[in-house]
Design a protein around this motif. Structure first.
Motif, mmCIF file in Angstrom:
data_model
loop_
_atom_site.group_PDB
_atom_site.id
_atom_site.type_symbol
_atom_site.label_atom_id
_atom_site.label_comp_id
_atom_site.label_asym_id
_atom_site.label_seq_id
_atom_site.Cartn_x
_atom_site.Cartn_y
_atom_site.Cartn_z
ATOM 1 N N LEU A 1 0.857 -1.185 0.000
ATOM 2 C CA LEU A 1 0.000 0.000 0.000
ATOM 3 C C LEU A 1 0.896 1.238 0.000
ATOM 4 O O LEU A 1 0.712 2.150 -0.816
ATOM 5 N N LEU A 2 1.864 1.267 0.891
ATOM 6 C CA LEU A 2 2.783 2.404 0.959
ATOM 7 C C LEU A 2 3.640 2.502 -0.303
ATOM 8 O O LEU A 2 3.866 3.608 -0.817
ATOM 9 N N LEU A 3 4.088 1.382 -0.826
ATOM 10 C CA LEU A 3 4.878 1.389 -2.062
ATOM 11 C C LEU A 3 4.069 1.994 -3.208
ATOM 12 O O LEU A 3 4.576 2.828 -3.967
ATOM 13 N N ALA A 4 2.810 1.605 -3.338
ATOM 14 C CA ALA A 4 1.958 2.133 -4.412
ATOM 15 C C ALA A 4 1.735 3.638 -4.245
ATOM 16 O O ALA A 4 1.797 4.394 -5.221
ATOM 17 N N ILE A 5 1.477 4.072 -3.024
ATOM 18 C CA ILE A 5 1.246 5.501 -2.774
ATOM 19 C C ILE A 5 2.498 6.315 -3.109
ATOM 20 O O ILE A 5 2.427 7.329 -3.804
ATOM 21 N N LEU A 6 3.649 5.879 -2.607
ATOM 22 C CA LEU A 6 4.884 6.609 -2.859
ATOM 23 C C LEU A 6 5.241 6.623 -4.343
ATOM 24 O O LEU A 6 5.672 7.647 -4.881
ATOM 25 N N THR A 7 5.059 5.495 -5.015
ATOM 26 C CA THR A 7 5.372 5.413 -6.442
ATOM 27 C C THR A 7 4.427 6.282 -7.254
ATOM 28 O O THR A 7 4.845 6.992 -8.168
ATOM 29 N N CYS A 8 3.153 6.240 -6.909
ATOM 30 C CA CYS A 8 2.149 7.046 -7.609
ATOM 31 C C CYS A 8 2.446 8.537 -7.422
ATOM 32 O O CYS A 8 2.405 9.321 -8.373
ATOM 33 N N PHE A 9 2.746 8.918 -6.208
ATOM 34 C CA PHE A 9 3.078 10.313 -5.919
ATOM 35 C C PHE A 9 4.315 10.752 -6.701
ATOM 36 O O PHE A 9 4.338 11.818 -7.310
ATOM 37 N N ALA B 1 -6.406 7.776 -5.944
ATOM 38 C CA ALA B 1 -7.427 8.246 -6.878
ATOM 39 C C ALA B 1 -8.467 9.103 -6.165
ATOM 40 O O ALA B 1 -8.887 10.146 -6.670
ATOM 41 N N ALA B 2 -8.866 8.670 -4.973
ATOM 42 C CA ALA B 2 -9.829 9.445 -4.184
ATOM 43 C C ALA B 2 -9.223 10.794 -3.793
ATOM 44 O O ALA B 2 -9.893 11.828 -3.850
ATOM 45 N N LEU B 3 -7.968 10.783 -3.398
ATOM 46 C CA LEU B 3 -7.285 12.024 -3.024
ATOM 47 C C LEU B 3 -7.184 12.968 -4.234
ATOM 48 O O LEU B 3 -7.404 14.168 -4.101
ATOM 49 N N ARG B 4 -6.880 12.406 -5.387
ATOM 50 C CA ARG B 4 -6.793 13.214 -6.621
ATOM 51 C C ARG B 4 -8.134 13.864 -6.931
ATOM 52 O O ARG B 4 -8.207 15.038 -7.284
ATOM 53 N N ARG B 5 -9.216 13.093 -6.836
ATOM 54 C CA ARG B 5 -10.557 13.649 -7.078
ATOM 55 C C ARG B 5 -10.908 14.740 -6.076
ATOM 56 O O ARG B 5 -11.470 15.771 -6.435
ATOM 57 N N TRP B 6 -10.603 14.494 -4.824
ATOM 58 C CA TRP B 6 -10.910 15.447 -3.781
ATOM 59 C C TRP B 6 -10.109 16.737 -3.985
ATOM 60 O O TRP B 6 -10.610 17.832 -3.791
ATOM 61 N N PHE C 1 -1.769 5.105 -12.688
ATOM 62 C CA PHE C 1 -2.390 4.081 -11.849
ATOM 63 C C PHE C 1 -2.188 2.683 -12.401
ATOM 64 O O PHE C 1 -1.819 1.764 -11.659
ATOM 65 N N SER C 2 -2.383 2.514 -13.698
ATOM 66 C CA SER C 2 -2.201 1.176 -14.268
ATOM 67 C C SER C 2 -0.731 0.766 -14.268
ATOM 68 O O SER C 2 -0.401 -0.391 -13.989
ATOM 69 N N LEU C 3 0.174 1.699 -14.542
ATOM 70 C CA LEU C 3 1.597 1.367 -14.530
ATOM 71 C C LEU C 3 2.083 1.018 -13.126
ATOM 72 O O LEU C 3 2.864 0.075 -12.958
ATOM 73 N N VAL C 4 1.627 1.753 -12.128
ATOM 74 C CA VAL C 4 2.032 1.459 -10.753
ATOM 75 C C VAL C 4 1.474 0.110 -10.315
ATOM 76 O O VAL C 4 2.177 -0.675 -9.670
ATOM 77 N N LEU C 5 0.240 -0.202 -10.674
ATOM 78 C CA LEU C 5 -0.338 -1.489 -10.311
ATOM 79 C C LEU C 5 0.460 -2.633 -10.930
ATOM 80 O O LEU C 5 0.831 -3.593 -10.239
#
Length: 117
Positions: A39-47, A110-115, A63-67
């Motif tokens: 979870l943390l790896l995905a968040i940090l990589t996405c950011f 994704a939720a944070l981006r929308r918000w 999002f798809s590349l990080v997944l």
């Protein structure tokens, strides 16, 4: 990148050097730890990927590349655990936990981006 190196080192530490983990009744500690780490790896990589202004395609498909990257990294770890003779065992359930953690992290981003918009 630093977090990925830390994850790799910790997951490839020989079994006899690992601390004893607590025994949980509802959910295993190992499963929760795998999910939390990815979870943390995905968040940090996405950011980090979202800040790459030189690569607009990366930002578009982040999002798809990080997944895909997180799942591939989790699979690599499990394969290395099976083949390196460290007393560790590669398990499908760990890869599933890694993937679930990555998905939850990406959903949060994704939720944070929308918000934020």
């Amino acid at each position: 990148m630093t977090w990925a190196v830390i994850v790799l080192v910790l997951t490839l530490t020989p079994a006899d050097e690992m601390p004893v983990t607590p025994q949980w009744k509802l959910l295993s500690f190992d499963t929760a730890a795998h999910a939390a780490v990815f979870l943390l790896l995905a968040i940090l990589t996405c950011f980090s990927a979202g800040r790459q202004h030189r690569f607009p395609t990366l930002r578009t498909h982040v999002f798809s590349l990080v997944l895909v990257g997180c799942v591939a990294f989790g699979a690599l770890i499990e394969i290395l655990q099976m083949t390196m003779n460290l007393g560790r065992h590669g398990e499908w359930s760990d890869l599933i936990s890694d993937s679930i953690g990555a998905v939850i992290g990406l959903l949060g981003m994704a939720a944070l981006r929308r918000w934020w918009q």
